[in-house]
Design a protein around this motif. Sequence first.
Motif: not given
Length: 187
Positions: A2-17, A62-68
Motif C-alpha cells: 500500500k502506498k502511503k498517502n502524503y499530504t502537504q503541511k506548513k509549519i513556521r518557526i516561532i522564535g529567534g533569528f 519535520t525538523g522543526a524542533l532542531g531548527i527552532e
Amino acid sequence: MKKKNYTQKKIRIIGGFLKKKLLQVKGSFNNRPTTNKKRETLFEWLQIKIKDSNCLDCFAGTGALGIEAVSRGANKVLLLENNKIVVSYIYKNILNVPNISVIKTDTLKWLKKKGNSYDIIFLDPPFQQNLLQKTIFLLEENNWTKSDTIIYIEKSKKYNFINIPKSWMLIKSTKSKNNEYFLYMKK
C-alpha cells in the motif's frame, strides 16, 4: 504494498533569528509535528539552557524542533530521521541555516554506538511504535547523556508510561488532550 498517502503541511518557526521561517513538510498520517503552542512552551522551558548548546533530535520528523533550537541560539543541532522523503524536505528547510545537520538513519541503530554527550536531546518518536523505551536505554547505555543533559519527551497518553532512569530528574511536564510532554535533567 500500500502506498502511503502524503499530504502537504506548513509549519513556521516561532522564535529567534529564523522567526516566521516557513518550513515545507511532506508528511503522512504518522507525521504529527509538535504544535506551535507546545513548541513555545518547550522553548520557554529551555530558554536558559538553549544558548550555545549542542542538541540531538532523535526522531526529527519535520525538523522543526532542531531548527527552532538553532534559531534560538543552539550552537549545533544534529537531526536523525529514517524516512528518505522527509529527509529530503528537511534538507530543503535547512539550506542557509547554520550549525544544523541531518543524517538519514535508523535512530536505534545509530545510538548503539558509543557517543559524545549532548546538552539537550529531543525524543518525539512515532507513537504507534515502541521506540521510546529502547531509545532511553541506548542514550544511557552508550554515553549520549551527561550530568545536566536536558531530555525532552513527547508521548501519547494512550501508551503506558516508560521506565525513566533514576538519574533523570523530572523538572517540567504538561498535558494536552491526547499527549504528554516531559522535561528531564540528568543528575
